[in-house]
Design an enzyme around this catalytic site. Structure first.
Site, PDB file in Angstrom:
ATOM      1  N   LYS A 206       0.857  -1.188   0.000  1.00 20.36           N
ATOM      2  CA  LYS A 206       0.000   0.000   0.000  1.00 20.36           C
ATOM      3  C   LYS A 206       0.892   1.237   0.000  1.00 20.36           C
ATOM      4  O   LYS A 206       1.476   1.603   1.008  1.00 20.36           O
ATOM      5  CB  LYS A 206      -0.908   0.042   1.229  1.00 20.36           C
ATOM      6  CG  LYS A 206      -2.010   1.070   1.074  1.00 20.36           C
ATOM      7  CD  LYS A 206      -2.401   1.787   2.328  1.00 20.36           C
ATOM      8  CE  LYS A 206      -1.341   2.685   2.840  1.00 20.36           C
ATOM      9  NZ  LYS A 206      -1.068   3.869   1.981  1.00 20.36           N
ATOM     10  N   GLU A 287      10.785   1.459  10.402  1.00 23.34           N
ATOM     11  CA  GLU A 287      11.820   2.496  10.313  1.00 23.34           C
ATOM     12  C   GLU A 287      11.137   3.855  10.372  1.00 23.34           C
ATOM     13  O   GLU A 287      10.303   4.169   9.519  1.00 23.34           O
ATOM     14  CB  GLU A 287      12.626   2.316   9.022  1.00 23.34           C
ATOM     15  CG  GLU A 287      13.400   0.989   8.988  1.00 23.34           C
ATOM     16  CD  GLU A 287      14.339   0.819  10.176  1.00 23.34           C
ATOM     17  OE1 GLU A 287      14.946   1.808  10.608  1.00 23.34           O
ATOM     18  OE2 GLU A 287      14.439  -0.315  10.695  1.00 23.34           O
ATOM     19  N   CYS A 321      14.489  11.299   6.313  1.00 26.56           N
ATOM     20  CA  CYS A 321      14.643  10.875   7.704  1.00 26.56           C
ATOM     21  C   CYS A 321      16.061  11.147   8.169  1.00 26.56           C
ATOM     22  O   CYS A 321      16.306  11.329   9.345  1.00 26.56           O
ATOM     23  CB  CYS A 321      14.299   9.403   7.835  1.00 26.56           C
ATOM     24  SG  CYS A 321      15.168   8.385   6.654  1.00 26.56           S
ATOM     25  N   GLU A 420      10.571  16.279  14.953  1.00 24.49           N
ATOM     26  CA  GLU A 420      10.869  16.145  13.525  1.00 24.49           C
ATOM     27  C   GLU A 420       9.928  17.053  12.735  1.00 24.49           C
ATOM     28  O   GLU A 420       8.711  16.884  12.779  1.00 24.49           O
ATOM     29  CB  GLU A 420      10.693  14.690  13.066  1.00 24.49           C
ATOM     30  CG  GLU A 420      11.148  14.497  11.631  1.00 24.49           C
ATOM     31  CD  GLU A 420      10.886  13.084  11.097  1.00 24.49           C
ATOM     32  OE1 GLU A 420       9.753  12.589  11.225  1.00 24.49           O
ATOM     33  OE2 GLU A 420      11.825  12.485  10.539  1.00 24.49           O
TER      34      GLU A 420
HETATM   35  P1  NAI Z   1       3.399   8.462   7.412  1.00 23.41           P
HETATM   36  O1  NAI Z   1       3.663   7.763   8.694  1.00 23.41           O
HETATM   37  O2  NAI Z   1       2.421   9.544   7.386  1.00 23.41           O
HETATM   38  O3  NAI Z   1       2.931   7.398   6.320  1.00 23.41           O
HETATM   39  C1  NAI Z   1       3.692   6.269   5.999  1.00 23.41           C
HETATM   40  C2  NAI Z   1       2.787   5.204   5.433  1.00 23.41           C
HETATM   41  O4  NAI Z   1       1.902   4.736   6.452  1.00 23.41           O
HETATM   42  C3  NAI Z   1       1.895   5.673   4.296  1.00 23.41           C
HETATM   43  O5  NAI Z   1       1.843   4.656   3.312  1.00 23.41           O
HETATM   44  C4  NAI Z   1       0.558   5.848   4.961  1.00 23.41           C
HETATM   45  O6  NAI Z   1      -0.518   5.716   4.079  1.00 23.41           O
HETATM   46  C5  NAI Z   1       0.569   4.725   5.960  1.00 23.41           C
HETATM   47  N1  NAI Z   1      -0.325   4.856   7.106  1.00 23.41           N
HETATM   48  C6  NAI Z   1      -0.825   5.987   7.655  1.00 23.41           C
HETATM   49  N2  NAI Z   1      -1.595   5.698   8.714  1.00 23.41           N
HETATM   50  C7  NAI Z   1      -1.600   4.356   8.844  1.00 23.41           C
HETATM   51  C8  NAI Z   1      -2.205   3.443   9.772  1.00 23.41           C
HETATM   52  N3  NAI Z   1      -2.954   3.861  10.798  1.00 23.41           N
HETATM   53  N4  NAI Z   1      -1.981   2.122   9.619  1.00 23.41           N
HETATM   54  C9  NAI Z   1      -1.185   1.679   8.616  1.00 23.41           C
HETATM   55  N5  NAI Z   1      -0.598   2.481   7.717  1.00 23.41           N
HETATM   56  C10 NAI Z   1      -0.791   3.810   7.835  1.00 23.41           C
HETATM   57  O7  NAI Z   1       4.838   8.966   6.890  1.00 23.41           O
HETATM   58  P2  NAI Z   1       5.162   9.822   5.594  1.00 23.41           P
HETATM   59  O8  NAI Z   1       4.718  11.219   5.807  1.00 23.41           O
HETATM   60  O9  NAI Z   1       4.700   9.118   4.377  1.00 23.41           O
HETATM   61  O10 NAI Z   1       6.755   9.748   5.577  1.00 23.41           O
HETATM   62  C11 NAI Z   1       7.583  10.603   6.285  1.00 23.41           C
HETATM   63  C12 NAI Z   1       8.108   9.922   7.541  1.00 23.41           C
HETATM   64  O11 NAI Z   1       8.851   8.761   7.201  1.00 23.41           O
HETATM   65  C13 NAI Z   1       9.095  10.802   8.308  1.00 23.41           C
HETATM   66  O12 NAI Z   1       8.808  10.698   9.689  1.00 23.41           O
HETATM   67  C14 NAI Z   1      10.438  10.171   7.992  1.00 23.41           C
HETATM   68  O13 NAI Z   1      11.438  10.409   8.960  1.00 23.41           O
HETATM   69  C15 NAI Z   1      10.084   8.729   7.899  1.00 23.41           C
HETATM   70  N6  NAI Z   1      11.095   7.986   7.142  1.00 23.41           N
HETATM   71  C16 NAI Z   1      11.938   7.129   7.808  1.00 23.41           C
HETATM   72  C17 NAI Z   1      12.955   6.465   7.134  1.00 23.41           C
HETATM   73  C18 NAI Z   1      13.869   5.503   7.835  1.00 23.41           C
HETATM   74  O14 NAI Z   1      14.547   4.723   7.170  1.00 23.41           O
HETATM   75  N7  NAI Z   1      13.935   5.515   9.162  1.00 23.41           N
HETATM   76  C19 NAI Z   1      13.173   6.692   5.708  1.00 23.41           C
HETATM   77  C20 NAI Z   1      12.213   7.591   5.097  1.00 23.41           C
HETATM   78  C21 NAI Z   1      11.218   8.209   5.805  1.00 23.41           C
END
Ligand code: NAI
Ligand code: MG
Length: 519
Positions: A206, A287, A321, A420
């Site tokens: 997804k 992550e 991130c 963040e």
């Molecule tokens: P997000 O957490 O808003 O969404 C990530 C995914 O989770 C999306 O596909 C979203 O549709 C899904 N999602 C949302 N609510 C959900 C739920 N209740 N249950 C299951 N899935 C759900 O994050 P976003 O805005 O897409 O990405 C940015 C974040 O990702 C930042 O916090 C960034 O630091 C982190 N990130 C971490 C990395 C790492 O390797 N540690 C690498 C890249 C980004």
């Protein structure tokens, strides 16, 4: 035998031939815009009445495509399709599974600029940032294909036991829910999905709501190459509905998630709760975010440090991130470094990245991010001294542009130094000395990346021991991890440290079966 893994080279867009090829790819992608896409479940297109658009953040009135608005029932269908496909896919020889990754890599390499161009349009990456994202996706495919073959049978590592024939085999887990973020919409989506597939699992993917188009293009590489139906299913729709159902479904065996801390923490908890019909403990690979620091010692090459701070903070508008959103600078060199950072920040160009390969900063991803980042800038104005930026940039297109922003004299416990922001906002923090700087760097809930600029070897050694981050960079920026060279993942609230692109990543997608046969 495959040649040894090598990182995919990045494209030099100062070469006019490469720039022309990229412009052509933008046209190719533009020619495909405006379509409506179904979900893809068990090899079948699944349509819905309702759709949601994916937008161009440089020009939000431009709808690039429409995607099916899935709901919980679609998650259920996709998991059932994946469960059926697992019955045979789990026994497919690993060489054959790896072959799908290698063919996808070859095709992505052929159409490299199309994937990058789609990211320029869908999430507002600059050409170079998009090119690096595509290259990383290719790297994941090539790297995991080799690694899967290597670890499938680890019997050679066992101690011989008299009278028994011993094997240790890493077998797949089952159906995986793969839930990526939008910020590396090609690389991370590809990395998590391909790791799951190559180890013999079946996948329900997804994508993030902001970047379904690039996910579709990626999946097509597999579907068009004869991947059996149900092995890779694509569902689209709201994360809190479709993603949430994928996580709680009793037939889901594992979750591979990359995204924000609050969503990740919720998933971790939900995955730990048994539901009726569930006969295993779900594995969760999560992550999450970061509040990464770049530390500058008084022994550092200060020009290199200032450049590293700016690159770490503002690449892809700070939406990484690994972004160095804090610079912790030793007092005696603070003024010089702060001034140089401000000069370099003011030189960054902001605009629609589609038209010009030298545009450094595009828009932030969507209206919600735009609002959130601007509200943090307001908070910053009460917590520090505004040195650069500090405002949105209005354009006729209404794109989500924000000037790269630097706050000086920020307290290490201030909100903009702890939370963040995920945008182009940098906090400069003054430290009394190197000890204090390391303390501040570690004084966060997160622990993803960190950088230290110093020439004093003792201080570098101390950083190696004491700076508690999953990815530590000495005398270089905090971003830009390369598959194979810099296995990537963080400590503490930055997640489960599964080290994507590293030699042990694929074990997270397997379980080890030890067999002893009496001879
Ligand atoms: P997000 O957490 O808003 O969404 C990530 C995914 O989770 C999306 O596909 C979203 O549709 C899904 N999602 C949302 N609510 C959900 C739920 N209740 N249950 C299951 N899935 C759900 O994050 P976003 O805005 O897409 O990405 C940015 C974040 O990702 C930042 O916090 C960034 O630091 C982190 N990130 C971490 C990395 C790492 O390797 N540690 C690498 C890249 C980004
Ligand atoms: Mg978009």
């Amino acid at each position: 035998m495959l040649p040894p893994f090598r990182n995919e080279p990045h494209t030099d867009f100062t070469n006019p031939a490469h720039a022309a090829a990229f412009r052509a790819a933008l046209q190719t992608v533009r020619a495909t815009l405006g379509q409506t896409y179904p979900m893809h479940i068990g090899g079948q297109a699944v349509h819905t009445e309702q759709h949601f658009p994916t937008l161009n953040p440089s020009n939000p009135s431009e709808r690039l495509a429409h995607f099916a608005q899935g709901d919980a029932s679609h998650a259920d269908q996709a998991i059932e399709a994946a469960r059926c496909a697992f019955k045979t896919w789990q026994y497919t020889p690993v060489q054959e599974r790896a072959g799908y990754l290698l063919r996808a890599a070859a095709e992505m390499r052929r159409r490299k600029h199309e994937f990058s161009a789609a990211m320029v349009l869908e999430v507002g990456k600059s050409w170079s940032e998009a090119d690096a994202d595509t290259a990383e996706a290719i790297d994941f495919l090539e790297y995991y294909a080799r690694l899967a073959v290597e670890i499938a049978d680890s019997s050679a590592k066992l101690t011989p036991f008299e009278g028994e024939h011993l094997t240790l085999t890493y077998i797949p887990l089952g159906v995986g829910a793969v839930i990526p973020p939008w910020n590396f919409p090609c690389a991370i989506t590809c990395g998590m999905a391909s790791a799951a597939l190559v180890t013999g699992n079946t996948v329900v993917l997804k994508p993030a709501e902001q970047s379904p188009l690039i996910a579709w293009m990626l999946c097509e590489l597999f579907w068009d190459n004869g991947l059996p139906a149900g092995v890779l299913n694509l569902v689209t729709g709201p994360g809190h509905i479709v993603g949430a159902r994928m996580v709680e479904h009793p037939q889901t065996r594992f979750i591979a998630f990359t995204g924000s801390r609050p969503v990740g923490v919720g998933i971790y908890a939900k995955a730990g709760t048994l539901v009726p019909g569930q006969t295993w403990l779900k594995r969760t690979i999560a992550e999450l975010g970061g509040k990464d620091a770049v530390v500058v010692d008084d022994s550092a090459d200060l020009e290199a440090a200032a450049r590293g701070i700016v690159a770490s903070a503002f690449g892809f508008q700070g939406q990484k991130c690994s972004a160095g959103s804090r610079a912790v600078i030793v007092e005696s060199v603070y003024e010089w470094v702060a001034q140089r950072v401000v000069e370099l920040t003011r030189q960054l160009t902001v605009g629609n990245p589609e038209h010009d390969p030298t545009t450094y900063n595009g828009p932030v991803v969507d209206a919600t991010a735009h609002r959130k980042i601007l509200s943090y800038i307001d908070i910053g104005k009460t917590e520090g001294v505004l040195l650069a930026g500090g405002h949105a940039i209005e354009t006729p297109s209404g794109g989500y542009f924000i000037a790269p922003t630097v706050f000086g004299e920020v307290d290490s416990r201030a909100r903009i130094a702890q939370e963040e922001i995920f945008g182009p906002v940098l906090a400069l923090i003054k430290a009394r000395d190197f000890d204090h700087a390391l303390h501040i760097a570690n004084d966060t809930d997160y622990g993803l990346t960190g950088a230290v600029y110093a020439r004093d070897q003792h201080k570098l050694e101390r950083a190696k021991r004491e700076f508690h981050v999953g990815n530590l960079y000495l005398n270089r920026k905090s971003t830009g991890a390369m598959v194979g060279a810099h296995p990537f993942g963080g400590f503490n609230m930055s997640g489960t440290d599964s080290k994507a692109g590293g030699p042990d990543y694929l074990y997270h997608f397997t379980q080890a079966k030890a067999t002893a046969e009496r001879l």
